[in-house]
Design a protein around this motif. Sequence first.
Motif, PDB file in Angstrom:
ATOM      1  N   ASN A 210      33.609  51.645  29.276  1.00  0.00           N
ATOM      2  CA  ASN A 210      33.958  53.055  29.386  1.00  0.00           C
ATOM      3  C   ASN A 210      35.285  53.294  28.684  1.00  0.00           C
ATOM      4  OD1 ASN A 210      31.713  53.747  31.220  1.00  0.00           O
ATOM      5  ND2 ASN A 210      32.824  52.459  32.683  1.00  0.00           N
ATOM      6  N   LEU A 211      35.277  54.189  27.700  1.00  0.00           N
ATOM      7  CA  LEU A 211      36.469  54.534  26.925  1.00  0.00           C
ATOM      8  C   LEU A 211      36.786  55.998  27.182  1.00  0.00           C
ATOM      9  CD1 LEU A 211      34.946  52.755  23.910  1.00  0.00           C
ATOM     10  CD2 LEU A 211      37.234  52.120  24.664  1.00  0.00           C
ATOM     11  N   THR A 212      37.863  56.267  27.924  1.00  0.00           N
ATOM     12  CA  THR A 212      38.216  57.629  28.316  1.00  0.00           C
ATOM     13  C   THR A 212      39.597  57.991  27.776  1.00  0.00           C
ATOM     14  OG1 THR A 212      36.951  57.350  30.371  1.00  0.00           O
ATOM     15  CG2 THR A 212      38.501  59.194  30.262  1.00  0.00           C
ATOM     16  N   ARG A 213      39.657  59.075  27.024  1.00  0.00           N
ATOM     17  CA  ARG A 213      40.906  59.525  26.373  1.00  0.00           C
ATOM     18  C   ARG A 213      41.521  58.401  25.539  1.00  0.00           C
ATOM     19  NH1 ARG A 213      41.383  61.384  31.516  1.00  0.00           N
ATOM     20  NH2 ARG A 213      43.077  59.910  31.978  1.00  0.00           N
ATOM     21  N   CYS A 214      40.692  57.761  24.759  1.00  0.00           N
ATOM     22  CA  CYS A 214      41.135  56.665  23.900  1.00  0.00           C
ATOM     23  C   CYS A 214      41.108  57.088  22.435  1.00  0.00           C
ATOM     24  CB  CYS A 214      40.241  55.438  24.088  1.00  0.00           C
ATOM     25  SG  CYS A 214      40.408  54.650  25.707  1.00  0.00           S
ATOM     26  N   ASN A 215      41.944  56.456  21.647  1.00  0.00           N
ATOM     27  CA  ASN A 215      41.956  56.645  20.202  1.00  0.00           C
ATOM     28  C   ASN A 215      41.548  55.339  19.536  1.00  0.00           C
ATOM     29  OD1 ASN A 215      43.096  59.407  19.966  1.00  0.00           O
ATOM     30  ND2 ASN A 215      44.855  58.464  20.968  1.00  0.00           N
ATOM     31  N   THR A 245      27.816  51.830  26.457  1.00  0.00           N
ATOM     32  CA  THR A 245      29.135  52.219  25.965  1.00  0.00           C
ATOM     33  C   THR A 245      29.286  53.721  26.140  1.00  0.00           C
ATOM     34  OG1 THR A 245      28.925  50.470  24.287  1.00  0.00           O
ATOM     35  CG2 THR A 245      30.752  52.025  24.047  1.00  0.00           C
ATOM     36  N   ASN A 246      30.276  54.143  26.930  1.00  0.00           N
ATOM     37  CA  ASN A 246      30.530  55.553  27.181  1.00  0.00           C
ATOM     38  C   ASN A 246      31.876  55.940  26.569  1.00  0.00           C
ATOM     39  OD1 ASN A 246      28.172  56.007  28.864  1.00  0.00           O
ATOM     40  ND2 ASN A 246      29.214  54.766  30.409  1.00  0.00           N
ATOM     41  N   ILE A 247      31.855  56.922  25.655  1.00  0.00           N
ATOM     42  CA  ILE A 247      33.063  57.388  24.984  1.00  0.00           C
ATOM     43  C   ILE A 247      33.309  58.828  25.426  1.00  0.00           C
ATOM     44  CG2 ILE A 247      34.185  57.792  22.774  1.00  0.00           C
ATOM     45  CD1 ILE A 247      31.164  55.583  22.774  1.00  0.00           C
ATOM     46  N   ILE A 248      34.417  59.055  26.149  1.00  0.00           N
ATOM     47  CA  ILE A 248      34.659  60.332  26.806  1.00  0.00           C
ATOM     48  C   ILE A 248      36.034  60.859  26.399  1.00  0.00           C
ATOM     49  CG2 ILE A 248      34.828  61.505  29.041  1.00  0.00           C
ATOM     50  CD1 ILE A 248      33.233  58.989  30.155  1.00  0.00           C
ATOM     51  N   ASP A 249      36.078  62.097  25.912  1.00  0.00           N
ATOM     52  CA  ASP A 249      37.351  62.747  25.549  1.00  0.00           C
ATOM     53  C   ASP A 249      38.180  61.852  24.633  1.00  0.00           C
ATOM     54  OD1 ASP A 249      36.908  65.065  27.118  1.00  0.00           O
ATOM     55  OD2 ASP A 249      37.524  63.983  28.919  1.00  0.00           O
ATOM     56  N   VAL A 276      20.168  49.712  25.856  1.00  0.00           N
ATOM     57  CA  VAL A 276      21.265  49.646  24.895  1.00  0.00           C
ATOM     58  C   VAL A 276      21.611  51.098  24.545  1.00  0.00           C
ATOM     59  CG1 VAL A 276      22.069  48.760  22.682  1.00  0.00           C
ATOM     60  CG2 VAL A 276      20.382  47.461  24.005  1.00  0.00           C
ATOM     61  N   THR A 277      22.688  51.598  25.154  1.00  0.00           N
ATOM     62  CA  THR A 277      22.998  53.027  25.079  1.00  0.00           C
ATOM     63  C   THR A 277      24.452  53.250  24.697  1.00  0.00           C
ATOM     64  OG1 THR A 277      21.366  53.495  26.813  1.00  0.00           O
ATOM     65  CG2 THR A 277      23.017  55.193  26.365  1.00  0.00           C
ATOM     66  N   MET A 278      24.685  54.234  23.820  1.00  0.00           N
ATOM     67  CA  MET A 278      26.033  54.676  23.506  1.00  0.00           C
ATOM     68  C   MET A 278      26.096  56.188  23.695  1.00  0.00           C
ATOM     69  SD  MET A 278      28.363  54.066  20.043  1.00  0.00           S
ATOM     70  CE  MET A 278      28.478  52.293  20.324  1.00  0.00           C
ATOM     71  N   ASN A 279      26.975  56.644  24.580  1.00  0.00           N
ATOM     72  CA  ASN A 279      27.083  58.056  24.916  1.00  0.00           C
ATOM     73  C   ASN A 279      28.436  58.607  24.484  1.00  0.00           C
ATOM     74  OD1 ASN A 279      24.552  58.112  26.523  1.00  0.00           O
ATOM     75  ND2 ASN A 279      25.701  56.784  27.921  1.00  0.00           N
TER      76      ASN A 279
END
Length: 288
Positions: A210-215, A245-249, A276-279
């Motif tokens: 989970n990647l939240t508010r990441c650059n 893999t979840n990419i949020i904000d 196998v999911t990327m959101n």
Amino acid sequence: DITDALTINGAAVGTTIVQANAAPDTATERVFHVITGAGAVNLNNFTIRHGFHRFTAATNGGGGILQEGATTNVTLASMNISNNTAEPRGGGVRIGTNGATMTITNSTINNNKGSALAPNVSNAAGAALDVAQIAGTGFTNLTVTGTTMANNVANTNTGNCFGGAVITTSIGATLNFTDTNFTGNQCIQTTGTSNSANGGGVYNQNSTMNLTRCNITGNASGVAVGDNGFAGGLRALGSTAATITNIIDSNLSNNTATGAYAGFLNVGITGETFEVTMNFDRSLISNN
């Protein structure tokens, strides 16, 4: 080696320095090795640098820190982990067993190398941070907040390269990154046309990330000859287990690859039935 519960409090990263040698790439050992049974280890407000771990069959990786043992719990707060090298992976930090717990807050993990140079070993990975699929029970948990991973390099002259900054291959692991920057990292294959470089910034295999508010910006995946450099920013591969893999904000921008998919690539193995999911949610993808 750290064999029991321990807390080290430094004065500041610029003044409290624990190093394996006064100069980089000259040491003959890593800086810290957290051994099975150590329990809770807290490292606060100092620099870890100049560790150098060469490949051995018994323990590979972890130039700055190697964490082992399913019951170990390592916390890194306001730390600087820099200029460490490991063969072939985890130049800065390696979690080398299943079931371990690590928390990293307000730290920098910069200028580390995961090198695989012939004749010692072939594939290189995770120059800043490696979450490995090794012996042990349970599922690994990693939480990273307010941290920068920059200018780390995973490089090989004989095999493949995975994850310039971060790689996970740990089945069932959960990795949470919040307010964290991955910038200027590289995954480089320096010779040959049959090998590849994958995930200049981040590489997820068999875990939930989970990647939240990441650059994830300005990372690169490349080969010296040919076009087998893929996913300069982020790559996910489901090889033997669910990979989510979840990419949020977040911001995924200005990454490059010598081949294709400069921004990101999400791939499953043909015939497998696991997820196998990327959101992407409220995120920017640009200039890759």
